[in-house]
Motif scaffolding. Structure first.
Motif, PDB file in Angstrom:
ATOM      1  N   MET A   1       1.010  -1.209  -0.083  1.00 51.53           N
ATOM      2  CA  MET A   1       0.156   0.176  -0.043  1.00 51.53           C
ATOM      3  C   MET A   1       0.845   1.256  -0.083  1.00 51.53           C
ATOM      4  N   SER A   2       0.503   2.160  -0.690  1.00 53.58           N
ATOM      5  CA  SER A   2       1.452   3.365  -0.888  1.00 53.58           C
ATOM      6  C   SER A   2       1.171   4.426   0.226  1.00 53.58           C
ATOM      7  N   GLN A   3       2.261   5.259   0.449  1.00 50.73           N
ATOM      8  CA  GLN A   3       2.184   5.845   1.697  1.00 50.73           C
ATOM      9  C   GLN A   3       2.439   7.439   1.476  1.00 50.73           C
ATOM     10  N   SER A   4       1.723   8.349   2.045  1.00 51.59           N
ATOM     11  CA  SER A   4       1.917   9.670   2.031  1.00 51.59           C
ATOM     12  C   SER A   4       3.411  10.209   2.274  1.00 51.59           C
ATOM     13  N   LEU A   5       4.007  10.955   1.496  1.00 54.60           N
ATOM     14  CA  LEU A   5       5.548  11.514   1.964  1.00 54.60           C
ATOM     15  C   LEU A   5       5.181  12.225   3.334  1.00 54.60           C
ATOM     16  N   SER A   6       4.154  12.948   3.725  1.00 56.80           N
ATOM     17  CA  SER A   6       4.037  13.511   4.903  1.00 56.80           C
ATOM     18  C   SER A   6       3.711  12.734   6.038  1.00 56.80           C
ATOM     19  N   VAL A   7       3.531  11.256   6.121  1.00 57.29           N
ATOM     20  CA  VAL A   7       3.115  10.540   7.127  1.00 57.29           C
ATOM     21  C   VAL A   7       4.198   9.613   7.436  1.00 57.29           C
ATOM     22  N   PRO A   8       4.898   9.536   8.629  1.00 58.53           N
ATOM     23  CA  PRO A   8       6.058   8.637   8.677  1.00 58.53           C
ATOM     24  C   PRO A   8       5.582   7.300   8.803  1.00 58.53           C
ATOM     25  N   PRO A   9       6.620   6.418   8.455  1.00 61.33           N
ATOM     26  CA  PRO A   9       6.337   5.081   8.456  1.00 61.33           C
ATOM     27  C   PRO A   9       5.950   4.318   9.858  1.00 61.33           C
ATOM     28  N   PHE A  10       4.813   3.551   9.884  1.00 64.45           N
ATOM     29  CA  PHE A  10       4.448   3.050  10.964  1.00 64.45           C
ATOM     30  C   PHE A  10       5.246   2.099  11.637  1.00 64.45           C
ATOM     31  N   PHE A  11       5.152   2.019  12.933  1.00 59.49           N
ATOM     32  CA  PHE A  11       6.137   1.073  13.973  1.00 59.49           C
ATOM     33  C   PHE A  11       5.140   0.273  14.722  1.00 59.49           C
ATOM     34  N   ASP A  12       4.859  -0.745  14.629  1.00 56.31           N
ATOM     35  CA  ASP A  12       4.011  -1.715  15.843  1.00 56.31           C
ATOM     36  C   ASP A  12       4.993  -2.665  16.709  1.00 56.31           C
ATOM     37  N   GLY A  13       6.294  -2.459  16.640  1.00 54.84           N
ATOM     38  CA  GLY A  13       7.052  -3.437  17.352  1.00 54.84           C
ATOM     39  C   GLY A  13       7.993  -4.521  16.842  1.00 54.84           C
ATOM     40  N   SER A  14       7.298  -4.568  15.493  1.00 53.54           N
ATOM     41  CA  SER A  14       8.085  -5.704  14.777  1.00 53.54           C
ATOM     42  C   SER A  14       8.819  -5.268  13.474  1.00 53.54           C
ATOM     43  N   ASN A  15       9.959  -5.953  13.359  1.00 52.77           N
ATOM     44  CA  ASN A  15      10.937  -5.770  12.095  1.00 52.77           C
ATOM     45  C   ASN A  15      11.381  -4.211  12.358  1.00 52.77           C
ATOM     46  N   TYR A  16      12.148  -3.811  13.519  1.00 53.69           N
ATOM     47  CA  TYR A  16      12.699  -2.639  13.831  1.00 53.69           C
ATOM     48  C   TYR A  16      13.774  -2.224  12.824  1.00 53.69           C
ATOM     49  N   ALA A  17      14.654  -3.155  12.535  1.00 53.58           N
ATOM     50  CA  ALA A  17      15.820  -2.725  11.694  1.00 53.58           C
ATOM     51  C   ALA A  17      15.022  -2.118  10.281  1.00 53.58           C
ATOM     52  N   TYR A  18      14.126  -2.693   9.819  1.00 49.94           N
ATOM     53  CA  TYR A  18      13.476  -2.451   8.454  1.00 49.94           C
ATOM     54  C   TYR A  18      12.736  -0.718   8.885  1.00 49.94           C
ATOM     55  N   TRP A  19      12.161  -0.576  10.039  1.00 54.69           N
ATOM     56  CA  TRP A  19      11.449   0.672  10.133  1.00 54.69           C
ATOM     57  C   TRP A  19      12.658   1.784  10.636  1.00 54.69           C
ATOM     58  N   LYS A  20      13.736   1.408  11.099  1.00 53.93           N
ATOM     59  CA  LYS A  20      14.700   2.312  11.532  1.00 53.93           C
ATOM     60  C   LYS A  20      15.203   3.000  10.399  1.00 53.93           C
ATOM     61  N   VAL A  21      15.421   2.384   9.272  1.00 52.32           N
ATOM     62  CA  VAL A  21      16.114   2.828   8.039  1.00 52.32           C
ATOM     63  C   VAL A  21      15.142   3.745   7.476  1.00 52.32           C
ATOM     64  N   ARG A  22      13.908   3.645   7.359  1.00 51.79           N
ATOM     65  CA  ARG A  22      12.987   4.096   6.615  1.00 51.79           C
ATOM     66  C   ARG A  22      12.649   5.640   7.626  1.00 51.79           C
ATOM     67  N   MET A  23      12.573   5.428   8.889  1.00 50.13           N
ATOM     68  CA  MET A  23      12.295   6.440   9.462  1.00 50.13           C
ATOM     69  C   MET A  23      13.346   7.508   9.617  1.00 50.13           C
ATOM     70  N   ARG A  24      14.527   7.057   9.648  1.00 50.50           N
ATOM     71  CA  ARG A  24      15.885   7.910   9.470  1.00 50.50           C
ATOM     72  C   ARG A  24      15.800   9.023   8.268  1.00 50.50           C
ATOM     73  N   ALA A  25      15.328   7.987   7.121  1.00 55.79           N
ATOM     74  CA  ALA A  25      15.234   8.639   5.734  1.00 55.79           C
ATOM     75  C   ALA A  25      14.153   9.792   5.997  1.00 55.79           C
ATOM     76  N   PHE A  26      12.822   9.641   6.602  1.00 52.93           N
ATOM     77  CA  PHE A  26      11.778  10.368   6.835  1.00 52.93           C
ATOM     78  C   PHE A  26      12.143  11.583   7.484  1.00 52.93           C
ATOM     79  N   LEU A  27      12.800  11.439   8.676  1.00 55.62           N
ATOM     80  CA  LEU A  27      13.332  12.692   9.597  1.00 55.62           C
ATOM     81  C   LEU A  27      14.058  13.434   8.688  1.00 55.62           C
ATOM     82  N   LYS A  28      15.187  13.083   8.007  1.00 56.88           N
ATOM     83  CA  LYS A  28      16.223  13.673   7.203  1.00 56.88           C
ATOM     84  C   LYS A  28      15.199  14.576   5.977  1.00 56.88           C
TER      85      LYS A  28
END
Length: 420
Positions: A1-28
């Motif tokens: 599912m596509s995600q808006s560029l203004s909405v951060p990637p969602f994290f529910d406690g699973s697959n932290y390594a995957y979320w961490k990379v995407r969240m760092r890119a979003f913050l930048k």
């Protein structure tokens, strides 16, 4: 599912390594200062009066101090928006983005000691991983890339030159010509991993153009060639020849010691008739090693089916059938030929009754003469009929023989290989 560029990637406690990379890119993407605030932290402006710390009133903040506060606010807002309710409870009391980031990192990656242990494990996996003969290059590279990414997420980047050299030394023999060409024509310190991967994928495609005409699979996974190998009975032939070589090696070893045993004469199988003076002389080798008198053994060097237990024969034509010579030079008379039938075993025709024989032997050559197919693997021997059905199975015993135990599911074998 596509995600808006203004909405951060969602994290529910699973697959932290995957979320961490995407969240760092979003913050930048919000602003580089936001990510700097998450990394370095932020403290409200303050002053020291009489040894006590007093927070500066916000109305007195400088323009730079207000900007730093805004970067922290954007960071903590983005992090809060990305977390599920369960994860938000861990950080709801935090006032800086760095606190939120550090708590999540420690919770899902562990302390520094734990991270170092994980990095050591990843380093071991990196050195041990090899491409198997039955897997594609893409499958191997996916495993290697997972290790590289995991190490990066834990704060340690594996150098690209090290990855390139690791790939080249981990490939199977079928890639050897390509590896040699790359090592001789290029400076490995200058080779990009993407360039190397593309080159090896192209080379693998050329290897996978078989008689089936299809692409995208290795030779070992080619269905058509697999059927051809089965029809040609290559594994059975190779195993049969290996057994023959083993027997011949054993005989040659004993031949070199024949001067110590002057009464034993070792000759070719075809010369036994002339030397023994008998009407017929057959050979059996497994009988020397077999330890279980109730088991039937599959013997690639046995001339015909043989049994020494007269009570097992349902029909027996007694006759003087010549002699059987064993691997140690001993011999025994053939007193008849008939049919053996035991509970849980196929009906076995044309079995020689050999007086004094302690083991029951099934001749591989006689089975093949009856149009059956015999396949040997490391721990099992299987006999197939012309339609591919399993007629008989033997297991490798501790004395390195292939023994057949009774099994009520076996298909009975009649004379001339017909099924009953």
């Amino acid at each position: 599912m596509s995600q808006s560029l203004s909405v951060p990637p969602f994290f529910d406690g699973s697959n932290y390594a995957y979320w961490k990379v995407r969240m760092r890119a979003f913050l930048k993407s919000l602003d580089e200062h936001v990510w700097i605030s998450v990394q370095n932290g932020w403290k409200p402006p303050s002053s020291i009066v009489s040894g006590n710390i007093h927070l500066t009133d916000i109305s007195l903040w400088t323009k730079d101090e207000l900007a730093a506060c805004n970067w922290n606010s954007k960071g903590i807002h983005a992090l809060f928006m990305a977390l599920s309710p369960e994860e938000f409870r861990r950080v709801s009391m935090c006032e800086t983005a760095k606190e939120v980031w550090d708590i999540l990192e420690t919770t899902h990656e562990g302390t520094k000691i734990v991270k170092n242990s994980k990095l050591q494990m990843l380093a071991s996996r990196f050195e041990e991983v090899r491409m198997k003969d039955d897997e594609t290059f893409d499958e191997f590279y996916a495993k290697l890339n997972d290790i590289v990414n995991s190490s990066f997420n834990l704060g340690e980047r594996i150098p690209e030159t090290k990855i390139v050299r690791k790939v080249l030394r981990s490939l199977p023999e079928r890639f050897r010509p390509k590896v040699t060409a790359i090592e001789e024509s290029k400076d490995l310190d200058e080779v990009k991993i993407e360039e190397l991967v593309g080159s090896l994928q192209t080379y693998e495609l050329t290897l996978s153009q078989h008689q089936c005409g299809a692409l995208g699979h290795t030779r070992s996974r080619c269905y058509k060639l697999g059927n051809e190998r089965r029809s040609q009975n290559i594994p059975s032939q190779v195993s049969f020849l290996s057994n023959q070589v083993s027997h011949l090696t054993e005989m040659l070893t004993k031949l070199t010691k024949s001067n110590l045993s002057p009464k034993r004469i070792w000759v070719k199988k075809g010369d036994l008739i002339r030397l023994s003076g008998q009407e017929k002389c057959l050979v059996a080798n497994v009988a020397l090693k077999a330890q279980n008198s109730s088991m039937w053994y599959l013997d690639s060097a046995c001339s015909r089916h043989m049994c020494g237990n007269k009570s097992l024969f349902t029909t027996l034509d007694e006759c003087n059938g010549g002699m059987v010579t064993f691997g140690d030079g001993g011999s025994a008379p053939i007193l008849g030929k008939g049919t053996v039938q035991m509970l849980g075993l196929p009906v076995i025709s044309n079995v020689l009754y050999v007086e004094g024989l302690k083991s029951n032997l099934l001749s591989i050559s006689q089975i093949c003469d009856d149009d059956f197919e015999v396949s040997f693997v490391q721990k099992r021997c299987t006999v197939y009929d012309s339609s591919g059905g399993v007629v008989l199975e033997g297991v490798r015993t501790s004395d390195n023989c292939y023994g057949v135990l009774p099994n009520s599911n076996y298909v009975a074998i009649g004379e001339n290989g017909d099924e009953n």
